[in-house]
Design a protein around this motif. Structure first.
Motif, PDB file in Angstrom:
ATOM      1  N   LEU A  63       0.832  -1.197   0.000  1.00 36.16           N
ATOM      2  CA  LEU A  63       0.000   0.000   0.000  1.00 36.16           C
ATOM      3  C   LEU A  63       0.870   1.252   0.000  1.00 36.16           C
ATOM      4  O   LEU A  63       0.554   2.230  -0.693  1.00 36.16           O
ATOM      5  CB  LEU A  63      -0.919   0.000   1.218  1.00 36.16           C
ATOM      6  CG  LEU A  63      -1.997   1.091   1.258  1.00 36.16           C
ATOM      7  CD1 LEU A  63      -2.961   0.949   0.086  1.00 36.16           C
ATOM      8  CD2 LEU A  63      -2.762   1.041   2.579  1.00 36.16           C
ATOM      9  N   ARG A  64       1.950   1.247   0.749  1.00 31.62           N
ATOM     10  CA  ARG A  64       2.854   2.400   0.747  1.00 31.62           C
ATOM     11  C   ARG A  64       3.488   2.579  -0.625  1.00 31.62           C
ATOM     12  O   ARG A  64       3.637   3.704  -1.108  1.00 31.62           O
ATOM     13  CB  ARG A  64       3.929   2.253   1.829  1.00 31.62           C
ATOM     14  CG  ARG A  64       4.915   3.419   1.847  1.00 31.62           C
ATOM     15  CD  ARG A  64       5.714   3.509   3.106  1.00 31.62           C
ATOM     16  NE  ARG A  64       4.951   3.938   4.262  1.00 31.62           N
ATOM     17  CZ  ARG A  64       4.576   5.194   4.472  1.00 31.62           C
ATOM     18  NH1 ARG A  64       4.866   6.143   3.593  1.00 31.62           N
ATOM     19  NH2 ARG A  64       3.909   5.511   5.553  1.00 31.62           N
ATOM     20  N   ARG A  65       3.876   1.485  -1.272  1.00 28.22           N
ATOM     21  CA  ARG A  65       4.443   1.590  -2.631  1.00 28.22           C
ATOM     22  C   ARG A  65       3.423   2.210  -3.586  1.00 28.22           C
ATOM     23  O   ARG A  65       3.751   3.102  -4.377  1.00 28.22           O
ATOM     24  CB  ARG A  65       4.858   0.203  -3.137  1.00 28.22           C
ATOM     25  CG  ARG A  65       5.579   0.241  -4.491  1.00 28.22           C
ATOM     26  CD  ARG A  65       5.808  -1.158  -5.035  1.00 28.22           C
ATOM     27  NE  ARG A  65       4.585  -1.764  -5.518  1.00 28.22           N
ATOM     28  CZ  ARG A  65       4.053  -1.538  -6.724  1.00 28.22           C
ATOM     29  NH1 ARG A  65       4.654  -0.701  -7.574  1.00 28.22           N
ATOM     30  NH2 ARG A  65       2.930  -2.138  -7.090  1.00 28.22           N
ATOM     31  N   LEU A  66       2.181   1.748  -3.501  1.00 30.73           N
ATOM     32  CA  LEU A  66       1.146   2.278  -4.380  1.00 30.73           C
ATOM     33  C   LEU A  66       0.839   3.742  -4.078  1.00 30.73           C
ATOM     34  O   LEU A  66       0.536   4.518  -4.989  1.00 30.73           O
ATOM     35  CB  LEU A  66      -0.136   1.447  -4.247  1.00 30.73           C
ATOM     36  CG  LEU A  66      -0.061   0.009  -4.758  1.00 30.73           C
ATOM     37  CD1 LEU A  66      -1.383  -0.710  -4.510  1.00 30.73           C
ATOM     38  CD2 LEU A  66       0.301  -0.041  -6.232  1.00 30.73           C
ATOM     39  N   LEU A  67       0.921   4.123  -2.807  1.00 32.21           N
ATOM     40  CA  LEU A  67       0.682   5.517  -2.442  1.00 32.21           C
ATOM     41  C   LEU A  67       1.717   6.428  -3.090  1.00 32.21           C
ATOM     42  O   LEU A  67       1.385   7.490  -3.631  1.00 32.21           O
ATOM     43  CB  LEU A  67       0.700   5.671  -0.924  1.00 32.21           C
ATOM     44  CG  LEU A  67       0.457   7.085  -0.385  1.00 32.21           C
ATOM     45  CD1 LEU A  67      -0.905   7.616  -0.834  1.00 32.21           C
ATOM     46  CD2 LEU A  67       0.565   7.093   1.138  1.00 32.21           C
TER      47      LEU A  67
END
Length: 329
Positions: free
Chosen positions: A222-226
């Motif tokens: 999720l952090r990568r996608l953010l």
């Protein structure tokens, strides 16, 4: 309960009956929040359940945000937003829906409205460890956790985190996981952020809409996608600047996107094209060469840009950009 809320609840009852709530045990932890500076509204969630983003988080620009979990009833999301859109506070909306629910003891729900008013409910039959903390403009809630320190840690992390609403909500999720999170482990996560006011264009109002449906480390993903979403938001700003013939603005936006994800050929390519637009061809050529190395089809794309008005129809310039001996018109 006010007369209007009572009427709205009665109107909601046929919908509840017509759409039986699935008794899916989406035991999880989540946060709903409003940014006091920007007015943005958001929800973020993580669970050991497939595709948690399909049922738990609900948000609408200028209206509010809802998280519905434990034995999840998605109608809390839809009807909660409808009631807040009609002018009811988060507290009135949640109270009305709980009054119409035949099984409030297994629900865990939180709502925040566009004014930052917050309401939360943890039913007495939610699986322990379960609880919530309501703060100024936010609520954190969790059930079936390994420890009862999860939601206090989330509240602390959200209050102390820096950055925009998406970053602070993700910090809260990460704090929950650091406390052990869901006693079953982890599987999916989601994050939604909408604008303070509706433009009537949902695709513009939804600043972040990210889902990790099935992953060994959903918060890491999720952090990568953010980060990737931030980069593409900058890319969109660059595209709009190009439409306005604002090459300097496009250059700044594409450059910002490339800094966020320097290995992404898309970001590098459009940064290079914007450099050409301001006459900085020497700087653009090495960037374009990087994209050609990743995929030679970017070279062909360069040749198609003059027709779209994004590059001059200059054979010498195109030859220099593509590394060809000559480009025929």
């Amino acid at each position: 309960m006010s007369r209007l809320v009572a009427c709205l609840v009665l109107l909601a009852l046929p919908a509840l009956a017509a759409e039986p709530a699935p008794r899916r045990p989406v035991h999880t932890y989540s946060i709903v929040a409003r940014d006091p500076v920007t007015g943005e509204l958001g929800v973020a969630v993580q669970s050991h359940w497939f595709s948690v983003g399909a049922t738990v988080p609900w948000a609408e620009a200028g209206v509010g945000a809802v998280a519905t979990q434990s034995f999840v009833d998605p109608s809390y999301g839809r009807l909660g937003l409808e009631m807040m859109r009609a002018g009811r506070s988060a507290q009135e909306s949640l109270a009305g829906l709980l009054a119409a629910d035949g099984a409030p003891g297994v629900r865990q729900v939180a709502m925040v409205d566009a004014q930052g008013r917050v309401a939360a409910h943890t039913g007495d039959r939610c699986i322990v460890a379960a609880g919530h903390v309501v703060g100024e403009g936010f609520s954190v809630q969790a059930n079936m956790m390994e420890r009862d320190t999860v939601w206090p840690a989330m509240a602390k992390a959200f209050r102390e985190a820096k950055g925009d609403l998406a970053e602070r909500m993700l910090a809260a999720l990460e704090a929950a996981e650091a406390q052990g999170g869901d006693i079953r482990g982890r599987q999916s996560a989601a994050l939604v952020v909408v604008s303070a006011k509706s433009t009537g264009r949902p695709w513009v109002d939804r600043r972040f809409d990210l889902r990790v449906d099935d992953h060994a480390q959903p918060l890491v993903e999720l952090r990568r996608l953010l980060t990737l979403q931030r980069a593409y938001n900058a890319m969109n700003e660059g595209d709009l600047a190009l439409e306005r013939k604002d090459t300097d603005g496009a250059l700044a936006a594409y450059g910002a996107a490339e800094k966020l994800v320097p290995d992404n050929a898309e970001m590098v390519f459009w940064h290079a094209i914007s450099l050409v637009g301001v006459g900085r061809v020497d700087e653009a050529v090495p960037l374009l060469q990087r994209t050609y190395k990743a995929d030679p089809r970017w070279r062909e794309l360069v040749l198609r840009l003059p027709r779209a008005g994004l590059l001059p129809d200059d054979p010498k310039l195109l030859a220099r950009l593509t590394g060809a001996k000559a480009v025929k018109k």
